[in-house]
Design a protein around this motif. Structure first.
Motif, PDB file in Angstrom:
ATOM      1  N   ASP A  76      49.266  32.107  40.729  1.00 39.79           N
ATOM      2  CA  ASP A  76      50.090  32.816  41.322  1.00 39.79           C
ATOM      3  C   ASP A  76      48.928  33.384  42.909  1.00 39.79           C
ATOM      4  N   GLU A  77      49.215  32.633  44.029  1.00 43.98           N
ATOM      5  CA  GLU A  77      47.891  31.925  44.718  1.00 43.98           C
ATOM      6  C   GLU A  77      48.144  34.225  45.628  1.00 43.98           C
ATOM      7  N   ALA A 100      52.251  31.792  31.829  1.00 45.47           N
ATOM      8  CA  ALA A 100      51.870  32.687  32.136  1.00 45.47           C
ATOM      9  C   ALA A 100      50.552  33.113  32.288  1.00 45.47           C
ATOM     10  N   SER A 105      49.031  36.670  44.543  1.00 45.18           N
ATOM     11  CA  SER A 105      48.881  37.283  43.619  1.00 45.18           C
ATOM     12  C   SER A 105      47.398  38.877  44.279  1.00 45.18           C
ATOM     13  N   GLN A 143      43.018  31.588  37.163  1.00 42.89           N
ATOM     14  CA  GLN A 143      42.682  31.947  37.633  1.00 42.89           C
ATOM     15  C   GLN A 143      41.412  33.420  37.621  1.00 42.89           C
ATOM     16  N   TYR A 187      51.425  25.537  33.678  1.00 44.16           N
ATOM     17  CA  TYR A 187      51.754  27.266  34.937  1.00 44.16           C
ATOM     18  C   TYR A 187      51.150  26.571  35.803  1.00 44.16           C
TER      19      TYR A 187
END
Length: 173
Positions: free
Chosen positions: A89-90, A29, A92, A36, A86
């Protein structure tokens, strides 16, 4: 016009992304968060390198683009070598804030773009540096990953210092 209150909301994207580090996030994570955040600044710097109206802003953006692209690749290479898988998270809150920032910056041009871009980069780097120091580094368990993040941190601090210089603002302490 790109308002300061909007900048503050967007600058918290890095902190919002680092929130999973507080608690029980595993290194996978944390790799996703780090990848990101670097991706966000790659996209913003790409815009700055193209839309910047001054040579100084375009040069700053080109440096940030190059550095964050290299860091993201080093992160991905390390994850692959460590066999860490991993997913980013697009959806988020950080991703939504980033999309909003890109939209606002894309609508600007000339000196107005330069000012908004520099303000964004100052807020983004301040938030990212704080998140790395207070949330991400303390949560990383793998020594190699922690070493990579620690080694790269001075580069992010350099980006902040250079952005402040280009913006004509005093250096951060």
């Amino acid at each position: 016009m790109f308002k300061r209150h909007a900048l503050a909301a967007i600058a918290t994207a890095a902190l919002a992304l680092a929130a999973p580090a507080i608690g029980h996030a595993d290194d996978a994570a944390l790799f996703a968060v780090y990848d990101q955040v670097n991706g966000f600044d790659i996209e913003t710097a790409t815009l700055g390198a193209v839309k910047g109206s001054s040579e100084e802003v375009r040069a700053l953006a080109a440096m940030v683009l190059s550095d964050h692209s290299a860091v993201r690749q080093m992160t991905r290479d390390l994850a692959k070598r460590l066999e860490v898988t991993y997913a980013i998270d697009e959806a988020s809150a950080g991703a939504a804030d980033h999309k909003t920032a890109i939209g606002k910056l894309s609508a600007l041009s000339g000196a107005e773009f330069d000012k908004a871009y520099l303000e964004h980069e100052i807020g983004f780097h301040r938030a990212a540096i704080d998140a790395v120091k207070t949330s991400l580094l303390p949560a990383i368990e793998n020594a190699e990953f922690k070493g990579l993040v620690e080694a790269v941190l001075p580069g992010f601090e350099h980006h902040l210092a250079e952005t402040l210089r280009v913006a004509g603002m005093p250096a951060a302490h």
